[in-house]
Design a protein around this motif. Structure first.
Motif, PDB file in Angstrom:
ATOM      1  N   ARG A 237       0.957  -1.208   0.038  1.00 27.95           N
ATOM      2  CA  ARG A 237       0.054  -0.148   0.133  1.00 27.95           C
ATOM      3  C   ARG A 237       0.788   1.145   0.014  1.00 27.95           C
ATOM      4  NH1 ARG A 237      -3.540   2.131   4.497  1.00 27.95           N
ATOM      5  NH2 ARG A 237      -4.986   3.327   3.630  1.00 27.95           N
ATOM      6  N   ARG A 277       4.972  -0.616  -5.505  1.00 29.99           N
ATOM      7  CA  ARG A 277       4.237   0.251  -4.807  1.00 29.99           C
ATOM      8  C   ARG A 277       2.955   0.610  -5.338  1.00 29.99           C
ATOM      9  NH1 ARG A 277       5.960   6.102  -3.418  1.00 29.99           N
ATOM     10  NH2 ARG A 277       7.245   5.902  -5.244  1.00 29.99           N
ATOM     11  N   ALA A 279      -0.913   2.640  -5.762  1.00 32.50           N
ATOM     12  CA  ALA A 279      -0.946   3.984  -5.942  1.00 32.50           C
ATOM     13  C   ALA A 279      -2.468   4.629  -5.200  1.00 32.50           C
ATOM     14  CB  ALA A 279      -1.006   4.423  -7.494  1.00 32.50           C
ATOM     15  N   GLY A 280      -2.804   3.750  -4.125  1.00 34.68           N
ATOM     16  CA  GLY A 280      -4.040   4.217  -3.697  1.00 34.68           C
ATOM     17  C   GLY A 280      -5.405   3.993  -4.321  1.00 34.68           C
ATOM     18  N   ARG A 298      -5.520   0.505 -15.139  1.00 39.82           N
ATOM     19  CA  ARG A 298      -6.476   0.864 -13.891  1.00 39.82           C
ATOM     20  C   ARG A 298      -6.906  -0.467 -13.158  1.00 39.82           C
ATOM     21  NH1 ARG A 298      -9.503   5.871 -15.525  1.00 39.82           N
ATOM     22  NH2 ARG A 298     -11.338   5.006 -14.605  1.00 39.82           N
TER      23      ARG A 298
ATOM     24  N   ILE B  20       2.760   2.861 -14.130  1.00 37.93           N
ATOM     25  CA  ILE B  20       2.616   3.284 -12.563  1.00 37.93           C
ATOM     26  C   ILE B  20       3.942   3.729 -11.734  1.00 37.93           C
ATOM     27  CG2 ILE B  20       1.763   2.527 -10.198  1.00 37.93           C
ATOM     28  CD1 ILE B  20      -0.365   1.318 -11.788  1.00 37.93           C
ATOM     29  N   GLN B  24       4.757   7.465 -10.598  1.00 35.29           N
ATOM     30  CA  GLN B  24       4.881   7.608  -9.106  1.00 35.29           C
ATOM     31  C   GLN B  24       6.451   8.585  -8.907  1.00 35.29           C
ATOM     32  OE1 GLN B  24       5.025   3.686  -7.662  1.00 35.29           O
ATOM     33  NE2 GLN B  24       3.021   3.766  -6.958  1.00 35.29           N
ATOM     34  N   GLY B  54      -5.779   8.189 -18.083  1.00 36.07           N
ATOM     35  CA  GLY B  54      -6.899   7.008 -17.309  1.00 36.07           C
ATOM     36  C   GLY B  54      -6.336   6.476 -15.931  1.00 36.07           C
ATOM     37  N   VAL B  55      -5.049   6.048 -16.134  1.00 38.49           N
ATOM     38  CA  VAL B  55      -4.176   5.527 -14.931  1.00 38.49           C
ATOM     39  C   VAL B  55      -4.159   6.569 -14.010  1.00 38.49           C
ATOM     40  CG1 VAL B  55      -2.019   4.508 -14.229  1.00 38.49           C
ATOM     41  CG2 VAL B  55      -3.211   3.269 -16.282  1.00 38.49           C
ATOM     42  N   PHE B  58      -7.363   7.143 -11.889  1.00 38.20           N
ATOM     43  CA  PHE B  58      -7.909   6.263 -11.217  1.00 38.20           C
ATOM     44  C   PHE B  58      -7.384   6.120 -10.047  1.00 38.20           C
ATOM     45  CE2 PHE B  58      -7.935   1.817  -9.973  1.00 38.20           C
ATOM     46  CZ  PHE B  58      -9.374   1.436 -10.261  1.00 38.20           C
ATOM     47  N   TYR B  59      -6.182   6.362  -9.715  1.00 39.88           N
ATOM     48  CA  TYR B  59      -5.503   6.224  -8.192  1.00 39.88           C
ATOM     49  C   TYR B  59      -5.422   7.534  -7.674  1.00 39.88           C
ATOM     50  CZ  TYR B  59      -4.116   1.738 -10.297  1.00 39.88           C
ATOM     51  OH  TYR B  59      -3.742   0.334 -10.931  1.00 39.88           O
ATOM     52  N   THR B  60      -5.724   7.304  -6.113  1.00 40.42           N
ATOM     53  CA  THR B  60      -5.847   8.697  -5.469  1.00 40.42           C
ATOM     54  C   THR B  60      -4.727   9.337  -5.330  1.00 40.42           C
ATOM     55  OG1 THR B  60      -5.800   7.221  -3.377  1.00 40.42           O
ATOM     56  CG2 THR B  60      -8.208   8.183  -4.381  1.00 40.42           C
ATOM     57  N   MET B  61      -3.531   8.659  -5.307  1.00 34.51           N
ATOM     58  CA  MET B  61      -2.320   9.172  -5.088  1.00 34.51           C
ATOM     59  C   MET B  61      -1.817  10.382  -5.962  1.00 34.51           C
ATOM     60  SD  MET B  61       1.089   6.803  -5.155  1.00 34.51           S
ATOM     61  CE  MET B  61       2.562   7.491  -4.983  1.00 34.51           C
ATOM     62  N   PHE B  62      -2.250  10.042  -7.206  1.00 39.10           N
ATOM     63  CA  PHE B  62      -1.667  11.098  -8.195  1.00 39.10           C
ATOM     64  C   PHE B  62      -2.481  12.389  -8.273  1.00 39.10           C
ATOM     65  CE2 PHE B  62      -0.546   6.790 -10.247  1.00 39.10           C
ATOM     66  CZ  PHE B  62       0.733   7.254  -9.936  1.00 39.10           C
ATOM     67  N   ALA B 115      -7.689   7.409   3.804  1.00 41.66           N
ATOM     68  CA  ALA B 115      -8.641   6.070   4.354  1.00 41.66           C
ATOM     69  C   ALA B 115      -8.140   5.475   5.641  1.00 41.66           C
ATOM     70  CB  ALA B 115      -9.086   5.372   3.232  1.00 41.66           C
ATOM     71  N   CYS B 116      -6.810   5.487   5.801  1.00 44.53           N
ATOM     72  CA  CYS B 116      -6.161   4.923   6.882  1.00 44.53           C
ATOM     73  C   CYS B 116      -4.752   5.012   6.842  1.00 44.53           C
ATOM     74  CB  CYS B 116      -6.571   3.700   7.173  1.00 44.53           C
ATOM     75  SG  CYS B 116      -5.679   2.805   8.398  1.00 44.53           S
TER      76      CYS B 116
END
Ligand SMILES: Cc1cc2nc3c(=O)[nH]c(=O)nc-3n(C[C@H](O)[C@H](O)[C@H](O)COP(=O)(O)O)c2cc1C
Ligand code: FES
Lengths: 614, 157
Positions: A237, A277, A279-280, A298, B20, B24, B54-55, B58-62, B115-116
């Motif tokens: 995570r 890693r 990515a959330g 995705r 990904i 990052q 798209g990618v 999708f992920y909250t980190m970006f 979220a945690c």
């Protein structure tokens, strides 16, 4: 309790929890102080002891003394009194929440004494960044034995006899899954560790990765050998930077010692390992979504079959196991499947690892044999509810699980009993709530989460969770109508049946269990516009108890909405103006005299509605 | 910018599977994903630009916007929720004068929720620049933020 200092070790926890409470400067201070005192004592950093709430934690071995909430200024006293003069510092002992007595020896602390630690055995006792510590603790012995003395099929047989079930949530028998994959004939297979730990309110996997990364690596090699995979990934995570760092260090060390890489320990077996890693995205904990994510896309689930064991990463047979499932493997090989099978229940052998949190006195990471009752976990290990409040429910399984009321306290916990009660074992989150938590709000909380995390691929999950969330918000806002409850129930069934992956299929569980066990709370919200737990803002009112009020003015200073008037000097009583009050609760939490009263009066007699002329 | 991007891309293979990790790394380098880097990333990984977006979405980190000098994440996980995370979040929002997902006008603070954090035993929790602060009360939360604001100023002088 006299100890010769040359055999002493001082352990300072450097898990995320203790670091946040200031454990790094404590290590430095202890080291400096010990050196200044000219003492010959070993120092060691460790990973999480599972009792982060008491951090920073310092342990002196072999005395077995546990110091909690240590501050930098306590360091000279520990060195002078304990290490030099053999008088442990009682002031820094953990205090039992029930009796209030200080307890010095950590093995006698109720929180630890009632546990049976297998996976967590080494947590807090070894330095995760020094591989020799892991080797001394017997980690990698199981792997060496498997590679040297056993055929892959024998490893699978051992895991089968042990009866190991996956600890990632569903409890699928590990050996069965492995068997499918081992039977595939192909040039390449993959072994993946699921360290995505998405349950919001759980940290078992994080602590294990931070405290004993080698145990997980050992498990991956054993599993890889069993199924015939030569390449592995740990999907970690994104929110766990320390765990990722420790894993990377551990992989490098293992490679240097040929515990990973080509021809491991001369066995002819190759295994390469890489950390990926995340990515959330919560849904990436689901195995097909996780695979999609490693492939660079995705992270959306796809329909199964074909199962990953047959067609997984880049179309090749792939096994995905949880961190905890893998952590048992070394011991199952060294101590034997019968040993493992003798722990826990017939249906669910072994132990259960939980992150016990919420309104319990002792929050932390615990490990107990399967079949232990919730009462023992919450009251003996957890020390009961904080502040003498009343237990209301325990939530297991995170967003896929449910809330169980008091009547389940004596239920032995395993995969089957929790499922029967409408919840799930899950990965190990266990959140205890007291009378102040509203169960409708709890359901709303989880639906907010799943709605947000739904990847959007299938309609029942994407649209259905949104509808449920809206209805729950409406009810919490005091605008619910009686038919909303039935609509919620109908939606729950369609979402369960129609969703593509586990996320949608289990998303209604928090609503279904709260409806089943706490229906009266829904009805109070809908019919009386009242929140019995005094938690839903829209249904609350605050008042000042004039008799308890000492006119100190703290509430007025803290009120962000200027809703409170009053003046001590002019003796004008303090008053909360309902038209301005935003129910933020700042006055309630800041009042030093508990003079603010929280009420949920519900509907008063309403004017009969004018009948529209027709 | 292009030079720094080239350097990052140089460390990765040219396959879609590297997308990904590349994103990052680009975000680690710039603090966010600048629009100008998208073409380069797409060309390097050999995928259409639409796939990169798209990618990344999708992920909250970006993120596509730079963060403020201090990055505040308030946890809204279950353990934190039952121990009063909502009140902490509201208080922090009022203190900073922004909603979650926003950055203060002076660029001092960005506020997000997560979220945690995995420190549930210390609930309620927030992180500032990845440092964890636990057992928060509304007041200690704002006091913590004030420390970061002043620490920045002192460094700047
Ligand atoms: C939405 C969703 C989220 C999941 N999250 C996790 C997770 O965080 N960790 C995990 O180990 N398994 C998670 N799972 C379960 C995995 O899909 C998979 O069953 C598990 O990793 C298998 O490992 P095991 O056999 O060792 O239990 C999740 C499943 C779903 C449907
Ligand atoms: S729930 Fe907040 S840190 Fe886990």
């Amino acid at each position: 309790m006299t100890q010769d200092n040359s055999s002493r070790t001082v352990l300072v926890c450097q898990g995320t929890g203790c670091v946040s409470s200031g454990a790094v400067p404590i290590y430095d201070a202890l080291e400096a102080e010990i050196k200044a005192a000219g003492l010959d004592i070993r120092m060691k950093i460790t990973g999480c002891h599972g009792f982060c709430q008491q951090g920073p934690i310092v342990i002196v071995e072999p005395d077995g003394i546990f110091y909690s909430a240590v501050k930098e200024k306590d360091v000279p006293e520990i060195v002078e009194s304990h290490l030099k003069n053999n008088t442990p510092v009682e002031r820094l002992f953990y205090k039992d929440p029930v009796s209030g007595d200080p307890v010095g020896e950590y093995r006698t602390i109720q929180f630890y004494a009632n546990q049976e630690r297998i996976v967590l055995r080494n947590c807090g006792h070894i330095n995760p960044e020094v591989i020799q510590d892991s080797l001394d603790a017997g980690i990698y012995d199981g792997m060496k034995k498997a590679l040297a003395e056993m055929q892959p099929a024998e490893v699978i047989e051992a895991v089968k006899r042990a009866g190991l079930r996956g600890r990632g949530g569903a409890g699928f028998p590990t050996a069965v899954k492995w068997g499918f994959c081992a039977a595939q004939k192909t040039d390449q297979k993959y072994m993946i560790c699921n360290a995505d730990e998405g349950d919001p309110g759980a940290f078992m996997d994080r602590s294990i990765l931070e405290a004993t990364p080698h145990q997980v690596i050992e498990g991956l090699v054993i599993a890889g050998y069993a199924i015939g995979a030569t390449k592995g990934f740990i999907y970690a995570r994104a929110e766990y930077p320390l765990a990722i760092k420790r894993l990377e260090i551990a992989i490098k060390q293992a490679e240097e010692m040929n515990l990973l890489g080509k021809n491991i320990q001369g066995s002819g077996f190759d295994f390469e390992l890489e950390v990926f890693r995340g990515a959330g995205a919560f849904v990436c904990g689901e195995e097909t979504a996780l695979i999609g994510s490693i492939e660079g896309g995705r992270g959306m689930p796809r329909s199964r079959p074909p199962f990953p064991a047959v067609q997984g990463l880049w179309g090749k047979p792939t096994i995905i196991n949880n961190v905890k499932s893998l952590s048992y493997l070394g011991d199952i090989i060294t101590r034997g499947p019968d040993w493992f099978h003798s722990i826990g229940t017939e249906d669910s052998p072994g132990t259960a690892v939980f992150a016990l949190t919420g309104k319990v006195a002792n929050c932390g990471l615990i490990e107990v044999p399967m079949g232990t009752t919730l009462r023992k976990i919450i009251f003996d290990i957890g020390g009961g509810i904080i502040g003498g409040k009343k237990f209301k429910a325990v939530q297991t399984g995170g967003p896929s699980g449910g809330c169980l009321p008091e009547e389940f306290l004596d239920t032995p916990v395993d995969f089957a009993t929790l499922a029967k009660a409408g919840s799930i074992m899950g990965s190990g989150g266990m959140v205890v709530v007291d009378e102040e938590t509203c169960m409708v709000d709890m359901a709303r909380f989880f639906l907010n989460f799943t709605q947000y995390e739904s990847c959007g691929k299938c309609v029942p999950c994407r649209m259905g969770t949104r509808q449920m969330q809206k209805l729950l918000e409406k009810i919490c806002a005091g605008e619910g109508e009686p038919e909303d409850i039935t609509t919620l129930e109908e939606l729950a069934v369609s979402i369960k049946e129609g969703s593509l992956c586990g996320l949608g299929q289990t998303a209604p569980n928090p609503v279904l269990t709260t409806l089943r066990y706490f229906r009266h709370e829904y009805e109070a919200h809908v019919n009386e516009k009242r929140c019995p737990a005094l938690s839903c803002k829209a249904l609350l009112e605050y008042e000042i108890d004039q008799e308890a009020c000492k006119l100190c003015g703290t509430c007025k200073r803290n009120c962000p909405a200027d809703a409170i008037t009053g003046n001590k000097k002019k003796e004008i009583p303090f008053e909360i103006h309902k038209d301005k009050c935003i129910q933020c609760g700042m006055c309630y939490t800041s009042c030093p005299f508990d003079a603010i009263v929280k009420l949920s009066p519900g509907i008063k007699k309403e004017e009969p509605e004018p009948v529209a002329a027709g | 910018m292009q030079e720094r991007l080239e350097k990052v891309l140089g460390e990765y293979g040219r396959s879609p599977a590297d997308l990904i990790p590349i994103l990052q790394h680009v975000q680690d380098e710039f603090g966010y994903l600048p629009q100008e880097t998208m073409d380069g990333i797409a060309a390097h990984a050999g995928v259409p630009k639409s796939k990169v977006y798209g990618v990344a979405t999708f992920y909250t980190m970006f993120r596509f916007e730079p963060l403020g000098r201090n990055h505040v994440c308030v946890c809204r996980g279950t353990a934190c929720h039952v121990r009063g995370a909502d009140q902490i979040l509201e208080h922090v929002q009022r203190h900073l004068g922004i909603e979650e997902g926003e950055t203060t006008e002076d660029g001092e603070f960005s506020l997000e929720t997560v979220a945690c954090i995995g420190c549930c035993a210390l609930a309620p929790v927030m992180t500032v620049n990845q440092e964890v602060h636990g057992r928060l009360k509304p007041k200690t939360a704002t006091r913590t933020l004030k420390k970061y604001a002043t620490a920045d100023k002192e460094e700047g002088q």
